[in-house]
Design an enzyme around this catalytic site. Sequence first.
Site, PDB file in Angstrom:
ATOM      1  N   GLU A 199       5.063  -7.817  -1.489  1.00 23.31           N
ATOM      2  CA  GLU A 199       6.258  -7.013  -1.218  1.00 23.31           C
ATOM      3  C   GLU A 199       7.539  -7.617  -1.799  1.00 23.31           C
ATOM      4  O   GLU A 199       8.461  -7.994  -1.051  1.00 23.31           O
ATOM      5  CB  GLU A 199       6.406  -6.788   0.296  1.00 23.31           C
ATOM      6  CG  GLU A 199       5.237  -6.019   0.889  1.00 23.31           C
ATOM      7  CD  GLU A 199       5.410  -5.697   2.382  1.00 23.31           C
ATOM      8  OE1 GLU A 199       6.339  -6.220   2.996  1.00 23.31           O
ATOM      9  OE2 GLU A 199       4.605  -4.914   2.911  1.00 23.31           O
ATOM     10  N   GLU A 225      -2.576  -3.833   2.824  1.00 25.82           N
ATOM     11  CA  GLU A 225      -2.172  -4.005   4.216  1.00 25.82           C
ATOM     12  C   GLU A 225      -2.045  -2.628   4.839  1.00 25.82           C
ATOM     13  O   GLU A 225      -1.540  -1.699   4.203  1.00 25.82           O
ATOM     14  CB  GLU A 225      -0.794  -4.681   4.361  1.00 25.82           C
ATOM     15  CG  GLU A 225      -0.777  -6.157   4.144  1.00 25.82           C
ATOM     16  CD  GLU A 225       0.611  -6.778   4.356  1.00 25.82           C
ATOM     17  OE1 GLU A 225       1.383  -6.272   5.198  1.00 25.82           O
ATOM     18  OE2 GLU A 225       0.900  -7.766   3.678  1.00 25.82           O
TER      19      GLU A 225
HETATM   20  C1  FCB Z   1       4.527  -6.319   6.108  1.00 27.29           C
HETATM   21  C2  FCB Z   1       4.436  -7.774   5.671  1.00 27.29           C
HETATM   22  C3  FCB Z   1       3.569  -8.616   6.540  1.00 27.29           C
HETATM   23  C4  FCB Z   1       3.584  -8.239   7.997  1.00 27.29           C
HETATM   24  C5  FCB Z   1       3.539  -6.747   8.186  1.00 27.29           C
HETATM   25  C6  FCB Z   1       3.578  -6.319   9.630  1.00 27.29           C
HETATM   26  O1  FCB Z   1       5.675  -5.734   5.600  1.00 27.29           O
HETATM   27  O2  FCB Z   1       3.890  -7.882   4.377  1.00 27.29           O
HETATM   28  O3  FCB Z   1       3.925  -9.948   6.317  1.00 27.29           O
HETATM   29  O4  FCB Z   1       4.633  -8.841   8.687  1.00 27.29           O
HETATM   30  O5  FCB Z   1       4.586  -6.147   7.487  1.00 27.29           O
END
Ligand code: FCB
Length: 466
Positions: free
Chosen positions: A165, A367
Amino acid sequence: MTKTLPQNFFFGAAMSGPQTEGAYTKDNRLESIWDTWSNLSISDFYNKVGSYVGNNFYEKYEDDIKLLKSLNMDSFRTSIQWTRLLDINGKINPDGANFYHKVINCAKENDIEIFMNLYHFDMPTYLFNKGGWENREVVEAYAHYAKMAFREFGKEIKYWFTFNEPIVEPDQRYRHGVWFPFIKNAQKGINVQYNISLAHSLAVNEFYKAKEQGYIREDAKIGLINCFAPPYTKENPTPEDLEALRIEDGINNRWWLDLVTEGHLPQDVLETLKQYNMLPEMRPGDEEIFKLGKVDWLGFNYYHPSRIQAPKEKYDANGHIKFSDPYVWPEAKMNIYRGWEIYPKGIYDFGMKMKKEYPNLKFFVSENGMGVEHEHRFRNEAGEIQDDYRIEFIKEHLEWIAKAIEDGAQCLGYHYWGVIDNWSWNNAFKNRYGLVEVDLMNDYQRKLKKSAHWIQNVIKTKTITD
Ligand code: FCB
């Protein structure tokens, strides 16, 4: 109708070094920007839990990796902490390197593929004090760090990622001032975003150089992970709403997508920045550096969509240009604990966007997850957290992934964030994301939640059931 995923679809866990390891002073680890913030103002962290703890992965990595295996997972992303791997002179810190070798070996013994990321918002403080991402020297230092990591672990790791990110630090630290050092300066946000893009490109170049020199295994791949969800606007948008969409999508998504597929930044975004006198400092030779930034594949982190509309005012309270205002969709279903909208179809829309606009680039969902507060409310008599809401959340997202694949998206796998409860920045352990609970009062003991049993079966059968 029950949906299935392809047999070779991979399934695993996403985590990061700074959110899990703890042991912040072991191995002569250096101070990171999170430690500095924790030292300066611990009350900024939920329940005053600073960056020191993680979920004790440092001590528990063997059990954790076995646990992932027992859930039928085949892969696991974490990150190397720059502060643990290198010393202040940019030399390998042998104790730190040794820790990562142990983790990698353990994963190998358990037949778990490690996906290794190099940077997860965790700037070493001594470099932050030199200006952090605002300083080109730090960009060079990052490229050096990447080179050292490739040389140290290149024979052991197949899947590498330069950044997680990369849009988040420019936003949170520099544009909106949410994270230490709380800067609210749109220009600095752009400058930092630009420098991180250079850092990414230089790291990809180091990857190929190390490969040529035989430090990296032949089948290794390099990628970038970002929260690339395309923004949405109102149903009947005005031309101004569509303009807001163009520039926000440009800065947040196309900026990175164009860089990693075509090796340059989006021209229309640069033109808009120029129009507002907001171009970052562009040096001769930068364009050549961006050409190096193309990757093999992408990680797509997806939690929530972004919904925007034309800004009511052109400038914010700090006198900086505003490209959009948030748009609250009346039908939005919210995760009230995190304040994030739950919109599983967004994952499908991204898949279709990729198919149409970047058809040669494969991706995986790197994720996805749901953080919930006070989960002890949901314990049954046997003491197990009955997280049916999480099962529903994952199920709906997987169903849309299955549909995206049916409709031609090249989505290769799914990593749940973080499988085992972990530390979430200044929210610390407020919202729990895990399929596995971590008992903070009892030596970080791990306990399966209901969703862990559920996912075990989904992974085994590749069938998305209730
Ligand atoms: C994302 C991040 C990760 C985590 C999640 C909940 O944006 O990449 O580190 O904190 O959120």
